[in-house]
Design a protein around this motif. Structure first.
Motif, PDB file in Angstrom:
ATOM      1  N   SER A   1       4.009  12.780  -7.161  1.00 33.08           N
ATOM      2  CA  SER A   1       3.820  12.068  -5.903  1.00 33.08           C
ATOM      3  C   SER A   1       2.726  12.693  -5.042  1.00 33.08           C
ATOM      4  O   SER A   1       2.599  12.375  -3.864  1.00 33.08           O
TER       5      SER A   1
ATOM      6  N   THR B   1       0.819  -1.216   0.000  1.00 33.50           N
ATOM      7  CA  THR B   1       0.000   0.000   0.000  1.00 33.50           C
ATOM      8  C   THR B   1       0.846   1.257   0.000  1.00 33.50           C
ATOM      9  O   THR B   1       1.869   1.345   0.686  1.00 33.50           O
ATOM     10  N   ASP B   2       0.410   2.215  -0.804  1.00 30.85           N
ATOM     11  CA  ASP B   2       0.945   3.566  -0.727  1.00 30.85           C
ATOM     12  C   ASP B   2       0.594   4.129   0.646  1.00 30.85           C
ATOM     13  O   ASP B   2      -0.294   3.615   1.340  1.00 30.85           O
TER      14      ASP B   2
ATOM     15  N   SER C   1       6.092   4.007  -0.503  1.00 27.94           N
ATOM     16  CA  SER C   1       5.884   5.448  -0.364  1.00 27.94           C
ATOM     17  C   SER C   1       6.907   6.256  -1.151  1.00 27.94           C
ATOM     18  O   SER C   1       7.991   5.771  -1.477  1.00 27.94           O
TER      19      SER C   1
ATOM     20  N   GLY D   1      -3.453   2.297  -3.974  1.00 23.70           N
ATOM     21  CA  GLY D   1      -2.808   3.563  -4.317  1.00 23.70           C
ATOM     22  C   GLY D   1      -3.815   4.638  -4.656  1.00 23.70           C
ATOM     23  O   GLY D   1      -5.007   4.367  -4.808  1.00 23.70           O
TER      24      GLY D   1
ATOM     25  N   THR E   1      -3.535   7.364   0.938  1.00 23.76           N
ATOM     26  CA  THR E   1      -4.003   5.986   0.754  1.00 23.76           C
ATOM     27  C   THR E   1      -4.159   5.313   2.115  1.00 23.76           C
ATOM     28  O   THR E   1      -5.255   5.211   2.648  1.00 23.76           O
TER      29      THR E   1
ATOM     30  N   ASN F   1       9.598   6.214  -3.769  1.00 23.83           N
ATOM     31  CA  ASN F   1       8.913   5.799  -5.006  1.00 23.83           C
ATOM     32  C   ASN F   1       9.523   4.569  -5.659  1.00 23.83           C
ATOM     33  O   ASN F   1       9.358   4.350  -6.863  1.00 23.83           O
TER      34      ASN F   1
ATOM     35  N   ASN G   1       2.098   8.028  -9.217  1.00 21.56           N
ATOM     36  CA  ASN G   1       3.256   7.189  -8.926  1.00 21.56           C
ATOM     37  C   ASN G   1       2.882   5.793  -8.451  1.00 21.56           C
ATOM     38  O   ASN G   1       3.753   4.942  -8.263  1.00 21.56           O
ATOM     39  N   ASP G   2       1.580   5.524  -8.278  1.00 17.23           N
ATOM     40  CA  ASP G   2       1.105   4.188  -7.893  1.00 17.23           C
ATOM     41  C   ASP G   2       0.629   3.370  -9.098  1.00 17.23           C
ATOM     42  O   ASP G   2       0.339   2.177  -8.952  1.00 17.23           O
TER      43      ASP G   2
ATOM     44  N   LYS H   1       7.918   2.138  -8.017  1.00 11.21           N
ATOM     45  CA  LYS H   1       7.237   1.227  -7.094  1.00 11.21           C
ATOM     46  C   LYS H   1       6.978  -0.126  -7.756  1.00 11.21           C
ATOM     47  O   LYS H   1       7.098  -1.175  -7.112  1.00 11.21           O
TER      48      LYS H   1
END
Length: 278
Positions: A188, A8-9, A44, A224, A13, A68, A228-229, A202
């Protein structure tokens, strides 16, 4: 149990907007995850020391993807990092100086795997924000000379928080045209772009952990809320965009959480997944 890993982010999130989370519920669920041999991964844009602080009671039973995807830890054990060549770092600084002035950039941070660096002229308000996300922060006389000041450091990421009047879509268009091909720029959140090694994403970091654990794509669950996710969310059919995520992110994920980040959306979804997968 068909789920073997949950990644998980953090901000937007797993964490609420006040950067906190439901510790009581997490403690209960983390015990359940361990019971079913499910790995939990915090992924993260911020630094490993910050993540280690957030999950201090569980640090040795977790994996961490920080910056990231530029830095990967198994518990407190450093696994790998994707550094940036000094010439590429200097190129980034040159581009920023060419297109943006002091009024355009609130915070400029250059990070190694654990330590982050900022200019000594950064005001106390911005420094307090940086400490929240990076934890181990050093002020230096001139951030543009940090590469020569710390010749033995493996620099892994440059974080640029732009002023509200700066459009990040335009920033990406500008930077993409001038950045070396070895680098990638990703949004981000919080009007912040992270620039790093193109391999330091990621998705790639999660793939490293996946390979170490010999996991199939459908044994992984991801959460996310931001650009960036996206790579991480695209890895598995068990991906979840947050209820509070941008509509574009929701379109890319296989699912959307029923609850947003401010109401324990990730934890409540994990709780339901454990019931369904039992």
């Amino acid at each position: 149990m068909s789920i073997k890993l949950i990644a998980t982010d953090m901000d937007g999130t797993f964490l609420r907007d006040d950067h906190q989370y439901n510790h009581r519920l997490f403690k209960h669920l983390f015990h359940q995850l361990q019971k079913h041999h499910i790995h939990f991964v915090a992924a993260s844009g911020s630094s490993f020391p910050r993540l280690a602080r957030e999950f201090q009671p569980y640090i040795d039973q977790m994996d961490f993807i920080s910056q990231n995807g530029s830095v990967i830890h198994h518990g407190q054990q450093f696994l790998t990092a994707y550094p940036i060549e000094v010439t590429a770092l200097e190129r980034v600084m040159h581009i920023l100086d060419r297109f943006y002035g002091p009024q355009d950039i609130n915070q400029l941070v250059v990070s190694g795997p654990t330590t982050s660096y900022v200019d000594q002229t950064m005001n106390d308000q911005n420094f307090a924000v940086i400490k929240l996300f990076y934890e181990d922060v050093v002020r230096v006389p001139d951030i543009r000379q940090v590469f020569s000041q710390y010749p033995d450091e493996q620099f892994t990421k440059i974080s640029v928080n732009f002023a509200p009047h700066i459009n990040l879509n335009k920033v990406a268009a500008v930077m993409d045209g001038y950045l070396p091909p070895s680098l990638i720029i990703e949004n981000s959140g919080f009007n912040t772009d992270l620039i790093g090694n193109a391999k330091g994403t990621k998705r790639n970091a999660l793939a490293v952990l996946q390979q170490r654990l010999h996991l199939a794509d459908d044994e992984i669950v991801t959460f996310g809320d931001n650009e960036n996710d996206l790579g991480m969310l695209a890895m598995t059919a068990r991906s979840y965009a947050m209820q509070n995520a941008n509509p574009v992110i929701k379109l890319q994920a296989a699912h959307t959480t029923a609850i947003d980040n401010n109401h324990d959306g990730v934890l409540k979804t994990i709780e339901q997944l454990l019931k369904n997968d039992a």
